[in-house]
Design an enzyme around this catalytic site. Sequence first.
Site, short mmCIF file in Angstrom:
data_model
loop_
_atom_site.label_atom_id
_atom_site.label_comp_id
_atom_site.label_asym_id
_atom_site.label_seq_id
_atom_site.Cartn_x
_atom_site.Cartn_y
_atom_site.Cartn_z
N GLU A 1 -4.46 1.46 32.67
CA GLU A 1 -4.16 0.06 32.97
C GLU A 1 -2.69 -0.09 33.32
OE1 GLU A 1 -4.43 -4.16 30.52
OE2 GLU A 1 -5.97 -2.65 30.17
N ASP B 1 -0.05 -3.33 33.84
CA ASP B 1 -0.07 -4.77 33.53
C ASP B 1 1.17 -5.53 33.96
OD1 ASP B 1 -2.43 -4.51 32.14
OD2 ASP B 1 -1.51 -4.48 30.17
N GLU C 1 1.92 -9.44 32.75
CA GLU C 1 1.44 -10.61 32.01
C GLU C 1 2.58 -11.63 31.93
OE1 GLU C 1 -2.09 -9.35 28.99
OE2 GLU C 1 -0.06 -9.00 28.26
N ARG D 1 3.82 0.83 25.73
CA ARG D 1 4.95 1.09 26.62
C ARG D 1 5.48 -0.24 27.17
NH1 ARG D 1 2.18 5.79 30.42
NH2 ARG D 1 2.35 7.55 29.01
N TRP E 1 -0.38 -15.67 19.74
CA TRP E 1 0.71 -14.69 19.84
C TRP E 1 1.65 -14.89 21.03
CZ3 TRP E 1 1.18 -11.72 24.28
CH2 TRP E 1 0.06 -11.64 25.10
#
Length: 287
Positions: free
Chosen positions: A106, A108, A110, A134, A200
Amino acid sequence: MTSSGSSITTKMVMVFLLSISSLVLAASAGNFYQDFDITWGDGRAKILNNGQLLTLSLDKTSGSGFKSKKEYLFGKIDMQLKLVPGNSAGTVTAYYLSSLGSAHDEIDFEFLGNLSGDPYILHTNVFTQGNGNREQQFYLWFDPTKDFHTYSILWNPQSIIFSVDGTPIRELKNLESKGVPFPKNQPMWIYSSLWNADDWATRGGLVKTDWSQAPFTASYRNFKAQACIWSSGSSSCSSNNSSANSWLTESLDATGQERIKWVQKNYMIYNYCTDIKRFPQGLPPEC
């Protein structure tokens, strides 16, 4: 780079090209009807303007998302996004590449929402064989809600480079020679979603989503892919047009290295490679 270093890189790519057997090289400037499927949201995701614009929305009942029709094994992927404006606290807009399964790979982007006037946090991560950890996080040097900006992932056998409006912000090199896993064997789809993560996303979950501001909307346009398309378990990524293939050997030049240093000096707010408390037994080898 020395001539010997260039020769090694060329050999790596030639081995890659010969070892996979029927990937189709494609460069596409996207139409969302042709390139993506809306996968969830019960009408909250919409394709507009004859396929030139896609919007995702989130309300208290549900978010929404989409997925590419094709899988890719290496590529240079560009997408323009305009993020949720105003009070976006608790929301996450995710734009990423991913394979399937517990041992998935994956890559990412975000975007973590925030209170009005406070900056978005751009969260990046890379998973290999199901393992992530990471993370690097950044503020942006502009307001990503006022206009569209281009967010790019370059993924080739040598490295993964994250860029914003053509400025590289992060590079993860292939360091398999040091025992560091690198995503290179699993084809990935492109995904994006807008969802509620107020447990979160903003200040560790202290700031909750203000549903009186709903629906929250993020917009997408100008998808472009120079990529190897995975088809029926196939494998050969080659083309007679060497310029169309240039991304396969692309790496950061001296200017790119200076730009990434500038971004990381001025806008990086978290780097797993400096988090000694998180890794008391020693930082990961790629650090």
